[in-house]
Write a protein that holds these residues in place. Structure first.
Motif, PDB file in Angstrom:
ATOM      1  N   UNK A 263       4.580  12.027   7.957  1.00 19.22           N
ATOM      2  CA  UNK A 263       4.998  12.740   6.756  1.00 19.22           C
ATOM      3  C   UNK A 263       4.079  13.922   6.452  1.00 19.22           C
ATOM      4  N   UNK A 264       2.784  13.747   6.568  1.00 17.24           N
ATOM      5  CA  UNK A 264       1.861  14.792   6.103  1.00 17.24           C
ATOM      6  C   UNK A 264       0.894  15.284   7.176  1.00 17.24           C
ATOM      7  N   UNK A 324       0.884  10.314  -1.807  1.00 17.47           N
ATOM      8  CA  UNK A 324       2.297  10.131  -1.510  1.00 17.47           C
ATOM      9  C   UNK A 324       2.529   8.990  -0.523  1.00 17.47           C
ATOM     10  N   UNK A 327       5.499   6.536  -1.410  1.00 18.33           N
ATOM     11  CA  UNK A 327       6.806   7.109  -1.129  1.00 18.33           C
ATOM     12  C   UNK A 327       7.087   7.102   0.373  1.00 18.33           C
ATOM     13  N   UNK A 328       6.046   7.378   1.141  1.00 14.46           N
ATOM     14  CA  UNK A 328       6.231   7.466   2.589  1.00 14.46           C
ATOM     15  C   UNK A 328       6.586   6.114   3.199  1.00 14.46           C
ATOM     16  N   UNK A 330       8.944   4.373   2.571  1.00 10.92           N
ATOM     17  CA  UNK A 330      10.391   4.340   2.802  1.00 10.92           C
ATOM     18  C   UNK A 330      10.744   4.615   4.259  1.00 10.92           C
ATOM     19  N   UNK A 331       9.790   5.187   4.998  1.00 16.01           N
ATOM     20  CA  UNK A 331      10.030   5.409   6.426  1.00 16.01           C
ATOM     21  C   UNK A 331       9.970   4.106   7.201  1.00 16.01           C
TER      22      UNK A 331
ATOM     23  N   UNK B  92      10.185  15.118  -0.601  1.00 15.81           N
ATOM     24  CA  UNK B  92      10.362  13.666  -0.473  1.00 15.81           C
ATOM     25  C   UNK B  92       9.400  13.068   0.541  1.00 15.81           C
ATOM     26  N   UNK B  93       8.487  12.191   0.091  1.00 11.70           N
ATOM     27  CA  UNK B  93       7.521  11.632   1.040  1.00 11.70           C
ATOM     28  C   UNK B  93       8.184  10.707   2.057  1.00 11.70           C
ATOM     29  N   UNK B  94       9.337  10.190   1.688  1.00 12.59           N
ATOM     30  CA  UNK B  94       9.967   9.199   2.543  1.00 12.59           C
ATOM     31  C   UNK B  94      10.846   9.834   3.620  1.00 12.59           C
ATOM     32  N   UNK B  95      10.999  11.138   3.555  1.00 14.59           N
ATOM     33  CA  UNK B  95      11.797  11.811   4.575  1.00 14.59           C
ATOM     34  C   UNK B  95      13.289  11.558   4.450  1.00 14.59           C
TER      35      UNK B  95
END
Ligand SMILES: Cc1cc2nc3c(=O)[nH]c(=O)nc-3n(C[C@H](O)[C@H](O)[C@H](O)COP(=O)(O)OP(=O)(O)OC[C@H]3O[C@@H](n4cnc5c(N)ncnc54)[C@H](O)[C@@H]3O)c2cc1C
Ligand code: SF4
Ligand code: SF4
Lengths: 481, 448
Positions: A263-264, A324, A327-328, A330-331, B92-95
């Motif tokens: 993500x980052x 974050x 939130x990440x 969710x991947x 969106x951090x989750x992509x």
């Protein structure tokens, strides 16, 4: 309710119909917050002024409808979720920074101002608002007050309650009043402290006077990689024991790294099992000294990779990777159940090992991201809410982790509040007498039956049965509208 | 998590998304409702309503997918209000691949949901009648131009006669057209010296009518930088407006036609000057993923497509030397990130690099340059109220920056900002970045 109720009709007299939500399918977007829970509200109203809020409270009273204040809905304990058909009162439109008093370092803001935007508004004056929840790009100051939110930089400087001077609230009878200091000094009890962290159960906060502090002269952001979570945890325990109080000490583990790297692109070593992010700030000389000590301790515990952010851009990437991280996730899975337990930082190494063992035992992945410096754990149990067995396993794992925290002398919540999520676990730390004493607060403000019902205190079923049964029931029920 | 898309993802109910184009459950269940996207969303910023936010729109998709609700008019209304600016996707951090999700959702709405008659007529006219057909566009374009130049426009505005015409108040949304259109006729524009690259250029459907001089400027700027430009004759509209509105089948037809046109000759890159077209062409692979004949070719075109600013920055461009200052005073310029450049293609630095390189330009950032101006393709016609609110928000920010010129990268944005500024009674000019660069090159030539 596919027809407008009398309550909705009345609300539409006060707030534009576009901002009174009542159609069942429109209410679907207010059944959740940032937590895993969900429940349908009776109606939603999104006012644009304090006067409207006062009127709304009076209307709700007339119809015997309880009210739930809501900020951005990023809360992680279900605080903004409506129970018992309560009307959700969303404060997203009250989003102005009303005043910045540079000399006295105070700002007065509306509750819907987003935390990061307050920071941006005061930055040109060389000032900052310290509490920086990881969700700061979304969460509101009202919500921060509601949950007494913390953040990575609260380690040295304290959480929301240490930075709020006073506030305007609308009470259960619609009265608008000011609590605490600054805008107007009020003699008597410091009720401000009582309302901060009350999770929307006592009043609606409509203005907040916050304390600002000068931006630090120097900042150093450092990252250390470790080949085991235990080594990283021991480093944290040592840093805390050394007496140095860094601005922030944060940790993320292997599973989290897997989510944030794509993500980052923070560029963490591939074999790292845990990453520590440490920031020291203050006067230039002190920063240099503290940074040296932190580096020494990381090396003592065998850090495999050490670096200091070269510039602001790199610092931002490193912080994005931390802030974050949730939130990440969710991947990796459709849902995470985050447990906000707190332990003494010295007990980190053993507790982290136990959490790992629990993940193996229950065969459910747990990603760890934590405010390590103050022992505020955030194990995130990964699951898929569409699979009932997984939901149950996640809830069981959550309960076991809370028990672990209490066993080593910790607490149920560091910063996310009790809400719906942890109400069933309160008897782990409080006696019946304690709970009764606390429960007397709400009627004292005339708020019984009015604000945010069904929260914080355990229900009789929860006391006697399985603490997570109610959540399980809500998550697996087929809620067709 | 792969789930049979016809079976609801949870519980026992069947999904209420039906038909060939359904949004993928694995895309929507990437959303962990963290709310990090809320503040990036123009419609949420304007309304403060969760239903007009990315998280809310995805929650509604999940509810339909889980069979908890039918696709109702209220739900379609919230999805229709989405500008597809994709600001949410970037933060969106989750992509969550929001653009893809919303395109598929719209496509599904078009197959499953019965729109009212008025809505249908307005949409059909544009998507299936005009855009795919170049000749028709030229003819309609000609009519519009005649209409604008003949003074009829002024009369019509005064008498409000156009309001009575079918389509209501369409007139005030009509852009001014260029005096001459940019015609794709297989022409080749050759640089004077050494050829550093060979490219094919997309004319686009709207841009070649409304901003033909800018396309000429694009060819001049490219040629000056040693790039040979070929303009394939058989090209047409890229299909962006159709794809964004859920008209995926007609979009696919248009994509196939363009793919044939652009693969006819071997080039180093396909250059696009309109951000909206560029982002669509870069996603041709997604659009045609299930077309066995075209999937590979689509991927080839997608891979070679370059936005003009991106291409110039990559290639290295000749530093402009002509000053845009007047009477010794620098020209104050700000930049609006076109959504399909800044978000969809994530290109934010190159246009600023170009602007900063121009002598006599004082570059200033405005607030909210990454927030959509409200143009969003056909959005400005279909969601007029929200579009105008966002236009006002934008013109306020432009004016507050103190700039005399706002530069951008997409025809829709140019037109929308011109109208918003005009409505606000402001004289700020709206220009393409490329036009400013070209102007500087020209000034340098003229003074030599
Ligand atoms: C990815 C992620 C990371 C997070 N990181 C952190 C972190 O680092 N630290 C931290 O402390 N929290 C964190 N949180 C939790 C959450 O962001 C905070 O609890 C935040 O304070 C909630 O703000 P909100 O505006 O979203 O409030 P909401 O969730 O809408 O509401 C929270 C509570 O406050 C009450 N409330 C809201 N507004 C008012 C008002 N005006 N008057 C009275 N009561 C009100 C509500 O009734 C509810 O009980 C995180 C959440 C997420 C999703
Ligand atoms: S930022 Fe992404 S994961 Fe978070 S709510 Fe928005 S779309 Fe969902
Ligand atoms: S694409 Fe733009 S308008 Fe649509 S939800 Fe995302 S941010 Fe909002």
């Amino acid at each position: 309710m596919s027809e407008k109720s009398a309550l909705v009709h009345d609300l539409e007299q006060v707030v534009e119909p576009t901002h009174v939500v009542w159609r069942p399918e429109d209410l679907l977007v207010y059944e959740y917050d940032g937590s895993i829970d969900r429940n349908n509200p009776g109606a939603v109203v999104v006012p644009s002024s304090v006067e409207q809020i006062s009127e709304i409270i009076k209307i709700a009273r007339k119809h015997n409808a309880p009210v739930v204040p809501r900020g951005a809905g990023t809360g992680l304990s279900g605080g903004a979720i409506s129970m018992e058909g309560a009307v959700v009162l969303a404060l997203t439109r009250l989003n102005k920074v009303l005043e910045i008093d540079k000399e006295n370092r105070v700002a007065i803001v509306e509750p819907g101002v987003v935390n990061l935007e307050l920071g941006q508004a005061v930055a040109p004056y060389g000032l900052q608002y310290v509490p920086d929840p990881s969700s700061q790009s979304a969460c509101t100051i009202g919500g921060n007050v509601g949950e007494n939110a913390g953040g990575p930089h609260c380690l040295a400087y304290g959480v929301t309650t240490n930075h709020v001077l006073g506030m305007e609230v609308v009470l259960a009878d619609g009265t608008v009043t000011w609590l605490g200091g600054d805008a107007r000094e009020v003699p008597g009890y410091d009720l401000r402290g009582v309302f901060i962290g009350s999770e929307g159960t006592l009043a609606v906060v409509t203005k907040v006077a916050v304390r600002l502090v000068p931006q630090p002269e120097a900042i150093r952001t450092m990252v250390a990689a470790f080949s085991s979570v235990e080594a990283a945890s021991e480093t944290v325990a040592d840093i805390v024991a050394s007496g140095v109080i860094p601005g922030a000490v944060e940790m993320i583990d292997r599973l989290c790294i897997e989510a944030v790297e794509p993500a980052f692109h923070p560029g963490y070593p591939e074999d790292a099992q845990a990453i520590l992010l440490v920031e020291v700030d203050g006067l230039r000389e002190t920063v240099a000294e503290q940074a040296e000590l932190v580096e020494e301790l990381c090396r003592k515990h065998g850090t495999t990779d050490w670096r200091t952010a070269e510039d602001e851009e790199e610092r931002e990437t490193l912080w994005a990777s931390r802030k974050k991280a949730l939130g990440a996730l969710g991947r990796l899975a459709p849902n995470y159940y985050l447990i906000d337990g707190v332990i003494p930082p010295t007990r980190l190494p053993e507790t982290m090992s136990k959490i790992n063992a629990l993940s193996d035992e229950l065969e459910i992945p747990i990603a760890n991201v934590l405010h390590a410096g103050d022992g505020n754990l955030h194990p995130c149990i990964l699951f898929d809410s569409r699979q009932p067995e997984q939901v149950e396993k996640a809830l069981i794992a959550g309960g076991r982790i809370l028990e672990m925290c209490v066993e080593v002398g910790g607490a149920l919540s560091g910063e996310h509040g009790i809400g719906l999520e942890k109400q069933g676990y309160l008897p782990l730390v409080f006696t019946d007498e304690d709970l009764e004493a606390m429960a007397r607060l709400k009627p004292a403000f005339g708020a019984a039956g009015m604000f945010n019902p069904g929260k914080i205190f355990p229900t009789d079923e929860q006391r006697e049965g399985i603490p997570h049964a109610a959540i399980m029931q809500r998550l697996t029920s087929d809620m067709v509208i | 998590m792969a789930t049979d898309s016809r079976q609801a993802s949870s519980g026992t109910r069947p999904s209420n998304f039906r038909g060939p184009d359904v949004p993928a459950p694995e895309d929507m269940y990437k959303c962990v409702h963290c709310g990090f996207c809320l503040q990036s969303c123009p419609t949420y910023l304007e309304t403060g309503l969760e239903a007009e936010s990315p998280r809310g729109r995805i929650a509604l998709m999940k509810a339909v997918e889980e069979g908890r609700t039918e696709i109702t008019p209220a739900i379609v209304g919230h999805w229709d209000k989405c500008l597809q600016c994709r600001a949410c996707e970037v933060v969106c951090p989750s992509g969550v691949p929001y653009g893809r999700l919303m395109e598929a959702t719209r496509a599904n709405v078009e197959t499953v949901f019965k729109r009212g008659f008025k809505q249908r007529r307005a949409r059909n006219m544009g998507f299936n009648g005009v855009l795919p057909n170049t000749k028709r566009l030229n003819r309609i374009g000609g009519m519009f131009r005649f209409y604008q130049n003949s003074g009829l426009q002024t009369v019509a505005r005064k008498t409000r006669a156009v309001r009575l015409a079918p389509g209501g108040s369409l007139e005030k949304f009509l852009p001014r057209l260029s005096d001459n259109f940019f015609i794709a006729s297989g022409q080749i524009i050759r640089p004077e010296g050494e050829v550093r690259a060979r490219v094919a250029l997309l004319g686009g459907c709207v841009m070649r009518l409304t901003h033909a001089p800018t396309l000429d400027a694009v060819t001049r700027v490219l040629a000056r930088n040693g790039v040979e430009v070929y303009v394939p004759e058989t090209q047409g509209c890229c299909g962006a407006l159709n794809a964004h509105s859920g008209e995926r089948e007609s979009a696919r037809d248009m994509a196939r036609k363009n793919i044939d046109a652009f693969l006819e000759v071997e080039t180093d890159a396909i250059i696009v000057a309109a951000a909206g077209c560029g982002s669509t062409m870069k996603e041709y692979d997604d659009l045609l993923a299930n077309d066995p004949e075209y999937a590979e070719k689509a991927a080839d075109v997608a891979e070679r497509t370059r936005d003009i600013h991106e291409f110039l920055a990559e290639l290295g461009f000749e530093a402009p030397t002509g000053s845009l200052a007047t009477k010794g005073k620098d020209l104050k310029v700000t930049y609006q990130d076109s959504c399909h450049l800044g978000h969809a293609q994530q290109i934010t630095a190159p246009p600023r690099q170009l602007l900063n390189s121009i002598p006599g330009v004082e570059f200033v950032e405005m607030e909210e340059s990454l927030i959509c101006c409200g143009s969003a393709g056909t959005y400005s016609l279909i969601e007029q109220e929200m579009s105008q609110r966002l236009g006002r928000r934008k013109s306020n920010n432009i004016v507050a920056s103190g700039a005399a010129v706002v530069a951008t990268a997409n025809p829709g944005c140019v037109i929308q900002m011109e109208q918003a500024l005009e409505r606000a009674g402001e004289g700020t000019q709206v220009r393409y970045v490329i036009d400013l660069l070209d102007e500087s090159y020209q000034i340098a030539d003229d003074t030599n």
